[in-house]
Scaffold this motif. Structure first.
Motif: not given
Length: 107
Positions: A52-57
């Motif tokens: 869930l975080m790969q795109e922004h973090v």
């Protein structure tokens, strides 16, 4: 000669003579789903599902021992923050109770 010693809290810790193996140090246990958005790897270590975080973090390789070190020191960190920055410490249950008191009943 042993490859594992006990750490200060009784948990296994690599001995000073233990060989360093990158895969062992950087591969956490298989994650267990805790909710739709959270998972747990080590006992009492909850994290947001990395997918869930790969795109922004940016995800980074993190050694297992460092994850456990941070987890074990979190209460010391919170205590320090409270002593230096908090005028009052409020628990999550107190906040939820206040929100529930302020929420109008359904019609």
């Amino acid at each position: 000669m042993r490859d594992v010693d006990e750490g200060p809290d009784g948990d296994p810790a690599p001995a000073a003579t233990a060989p360093y193996r990158f895969a062992e140090q950087h591969t956490p246990p298989a994650p267990q789903r805790a909710s739709e958005v959270a998972q747990t790897t080590f006992e009492h270590v909850y994290e947001v599902d990395p997918r869930l975080m790969q795109e922004h973090v940016l995800q980074q390789v993190f050694p297992n021992w460092d994850t456990l070190r941070i987890m074990r020191s979190r209460h010391d960190h919170l205590t320090w923050m409270h002593q230096h920055f908090a005028e009052k410490v409020v628990t999550g249950s107190e906040i939820l109770a206040e929100v529930e008191r302020e929420t109008p009943p359904p019609r």
